[in-house]
Design a protein around this motif. Structure first.
Motif, PDB file in Angstrom:
ATOM      1  N   LEU A  87       0.830  -1.209   0.000  1.00 18.97           N
ATOM      2  CA  LEU A  87       0.000   0.000   0.000  1.00 18.97           C
ATOM      3  C   LEU A  87       0.863   1.257   0.000  1.00 18.97           C
ATOM      4  CD1 LEU A  87      -2.885  -1.056   2.391  1.00 18.97           C
ATOM      5  CD2 LEU A  87      -3.148  -0.264   0.031  1.00 18.97           C
ATOM      6  N   TYR A  88       2.007   1.190   0.662  1.00 13.20           N
ATOM      7  CA  TYR A  88       2.912   2.336   0.654  1.00 13.20           C
ATOM      8  C   TYR A  88       3.383   2.641  -0.766  1.00 13.20           C
ATOM      9  CZ  TYR A  88       7.636   4.188   0.304  1.00 13.20           C
ATOM     10  OH  TYR A  88       8.742   4.872  -0.114  1.00 13.20           O
ATOM     11  N   LEU A 288     -14.067   0.181  10.419  1.00 14.83           N
ATOM     12  CA  LEU A 288     -13.056   1.203  10.685  1.00 14.83           C
ATOM     13  C   LEU A 288     -11.652   0.600  10.646  1.00 14.83           C
ATOM     14  CD1 LEU A 288     -14.795   3.197  13.559  1.00 14.83           C
ATOM     15  CD2 LEU A 288     -14.203   4.093  11.303  1.00 14.83           C
ATOM     16  N   GLY A 289     -11.522  -0.598  11.198  1.00 14.77           N
ATOM     17  CA  GLY A 289     -10.230  -1.264  11.168  1.00 14.77           C
ATOM     18  C   GLY A 289      -9.786  -1.606   9.761  1.00 14.77           C
ATOM     19  N   LYS A 290     -10.714  -2.032   8.925  1.00 10.00           N
ATOM     20  CA  LYS A 290     -10.372  -2.411   7.553  1.00 10.00           C
ATOM     21  C   LYS A 290      -9.902  -1.224   6.721  1.00 10.00           C
ATOM     22  CE  LYS A 290     -13.108  -6.620   6.954  1.00 10.00           C
ATOM     23  NZ  LYS A 290     -14.174  -7.291   6.179  1.00 10.00           N
ATOM     24  N   PRO A 294      -5.318   1.328   4.590  1.00 11.43           N
ATOM     25  CA  PRO A 294      -5.406   1.858   3.221  1.00 11.43           C
ATOM     26  C   PRO A 294      -5.634   3.365   3.184  1.00 11.43           C
ATOM     27  CG  PRO A 294      -6.663  -0.170   3.412  1.00 11.43           C
ATOM     28  CD  PRO A 294      -6.229   0.195   4.797  1.00 11.43           C
ATOM     29  N   LEU A 295      -6.499   3.864   4.050  1.00 11.39           N
ATOM     30  CA  LEU A 295      -6.773   5.299   4.072  1.00 11.39           C
ATOM     31  C   LEU A 295      -5.518   6.076   4.434  1.00 11.39           C
ATOM     32  CD1 LEU A 295      -8.774   7.652   3.893  1.00 11.39           C
ATOM     33  CD2 LEU A 295      -9.372   7.235   6.298  1.00 11.39           C
ATOM     34  N   TYR A 296      -4.816   5.628   5.454  1.00 14.78           N
ATOM     35  CA  TYR A 296      -3.608   6.335   5.870  1.00 14.78           C
ATOM     36  C   TYR A 296      -2.530   6.277   4.788  1.00 14.78           C
ATOM     37  CZ  TYR A 296       0.129   8.048   8.866  1.00 14.78           C
ATOM     38  OH  TYR A 296       1.147   8.799   9.394  1.00 14.78           O
ATOM     39  N   LEU A 337      -9.691  -0.959  -1.781  1.00 18.18           N
ATOM     40  CA  LEU A 337      -8.288  -1.354  -1.725  1.00 18.18           C
ATOM     41  C   LEU A 337      -8.077  -2.479  -0.721  1.00 18.18           C
ATOM     42  CD1 LEU A 337      -6.375   2.053  -1.888  1.00 18.18           C
ATOM     43  CD2 LEU A 337      -6.362   0.237  -3.589  1.00 18.18           C
ATOM     44  N   GLU A 338      -8.731  -2.384   0.431  1.00 14.68           N
ATOM     45  CA  GLU A 338      -8.586  -3.442   1.431  1.00 14.68           C
ATOM     46  C   GLU A 338      -9.100  -4.772   0.897  1.00 14.68           C
ATOM     47  OE1 GLU A 338      -9.260  -6.234   4.473  1.00 14.68           O
ATOM     48  OE2 GLU A 338     -10.889  -5.299   3.353  1.00 14.68           O
ATOM     49  N   LYS A 339     -10.226  -4.749   0.232  1.00 14.34           N
ATOM     50  CA  LYS A 339     -10.858  -5.990  -0.212  1.00 14.34           C
ATOM     51  C   LYS A 339     -10.153  -6.616  -1.410  1.00 14.34           C
ATOM     52  CE  LYS A 339     -15.354  -7.943  -1.508  1.00 14.34           C
ATOM     53  NZ  LYS A 339     -16.799  -7.657  -1.691  1.00 14.34           N
TER      54      LYS A 339
END
Length: 366
Positions: A87-88, A288-290, A294-296, A337-339
């Motif tokens: 993700l970074y 929120l955890g999921k 990705p959001l950060y 993105l998480e999924k």
């Protein structure tokens, strides 16, 4: 150390997930410039909360395995890199693409910067030190100190961890006083103090893990419903990060920052460990955890995308509505993105490890 913790069945810390998700959202509001007149001046403290959570969850998931040899140091490094790097680098690639579209005249400089970014390294000769993904300095700091923890500190007694936290806090406090706030680590001149910042809060998180039962006995969560308790903890988290403290009151800001880092966040985590959200509260906490990591990891480059597509002047004219719409869009992108991006990578990561790891419960922390 409380050795019984390592022997109990693995838990899902849904309230910790929720806390980190709220912190990630508040950070995003800080970097989206279109929330005027809404301000979250203390939102930089979310980084310190992330570090406490990371220390606890990494210790919870890895400490017994590292101490026993079930997980090698090399396997730990592999796991942490694969957890954070995809993700970074996705966020950094988005940032590079946008900068190229805006100005492609400095290809040599951009090539150098992206070469450093590929190896997760900062450019300490400029600000921002991660030009394609500004918040990445905190991801690097967390990664670096997690390696120090796994390689040097995991076998040490809690007294050594406490001394590490104390010495780091002293050095961090010096930086806070010099800077006028705890918002340090992303600047070239304060980069090393950023490592002290992570060292302090991460070590506190490890100590919370090791002495969890004792701390929970001393800091009991009020006997209220799970939903009410979850809401209370989330409200305190949001207020601590979004308090509109006047920045001109430097002395008050310094005192507030250090008090929140050293006292409020550790207490908040201990109380959150006792809160077991169920039903709708549990579903919201899980969501929120999921979205949190990705959001950060990608929100800052996505801001550049919006500036490029819509224009900063047009977005400013529509503020704060444009800011809220961008935040909602970023949350939707983070869910996708998480999924479809991160979760498949993490499943493959777990299959490749010699010793299978428990399911992660908090963003970049496992």
């Amino acid at each position: 150390m409380d050795n019984n913790i390592a022997k109990t069945p693995k838990e899902f810390f849904l309230c910790l997930e929720g806390i980190r998700g709220i912190a990630a959202i508040v950070v995003a509001t800080r970097h989206i410039d279109y929330f005027n007149p809404v301000k979250t001046p203390m939102s930089f403290l979310a980084v310190d909360l992330f570090f406490v959570l990371s220390g606890f969850v990494i210790a919870y998931n890895y400490e017994s395995k590292l101490r026993s040899g079930a997980t090698s140091f090399a396997s730990f490094i592999f796991s942490r890199l694969v957890r954070i790097y995809p993700l970074y680098i996705l966020g950094s690639s988005i940032g590079l693409t946008c900068i190229l579209l805006q100005n492609s005249s400095n290809l040599a400089g951009l090539s150098k910067d992206f070469g450093l970014a590929l190896f997760f390294l900062p450019d300490l000769a400029k600000l921002p030190i991660y030009p394609f993904n500004h918040p990445a300095w905190s991801l690097f700091s967390e990664l670096a100190f997690s390696f120090i923890y796994a390689g040097l500190l995991v076998q040490r007694r809690s007294a050594i961890i406490a001394v590490t936290a104390l010495i780091s806090f002293v050095g961090f406090s010096y930086a806070v006083v010099s800077n006028g706030s705890a918002d340090v680590g992303y600047q070239p001149s304060f980069f090393l103090f950023g490592l002290l910042r992570i060292s302090c809060s991460f070590s506190i998180g490890v100590l919370i893990f090791r002495h969890r039962h004792y701390l929970e006995a001393k800091l009991r969560m009020p006997r209220i419903g799970a939903g009410t308790g979850t809401l209370l903890i989330y409200c305190v988290t949001f207020i601590a990060l979004a308090l509109p403290l006047p920045r001109r009151l430097v002395g008050l800001t310094i005192a507030y920052d250090l008090f929140v880092v050293a006292v409020v966040f550790p207490i908040l985590v201990v109380l959150a460990l006792q809160c077991k959200p169920i039903g709708k509260a549990g579903s919201v906490s899980k969501l929120l955890g999921k979205i949190s990591f990705p959001l950060y990891a990608v929100h800052a480059p996505l801001v550049i995308v919006c500036d490029l597509v819509f224009g900063s002047e047009a977005l400013m004219k529509l503020a704060p509505a444009s800011g809220f719409l961008m935040l909602l869009a970023f949350i939707g992108i983070s869910i996708a993105l998480e999924k479809y991006f991160d979760a498949p990578i993490q499943r493959r990561r777990r299959r490749k490890l010699i010793a299978p790891l428990p399911p992660e419960t908090v963003i970049s922390s496992a």
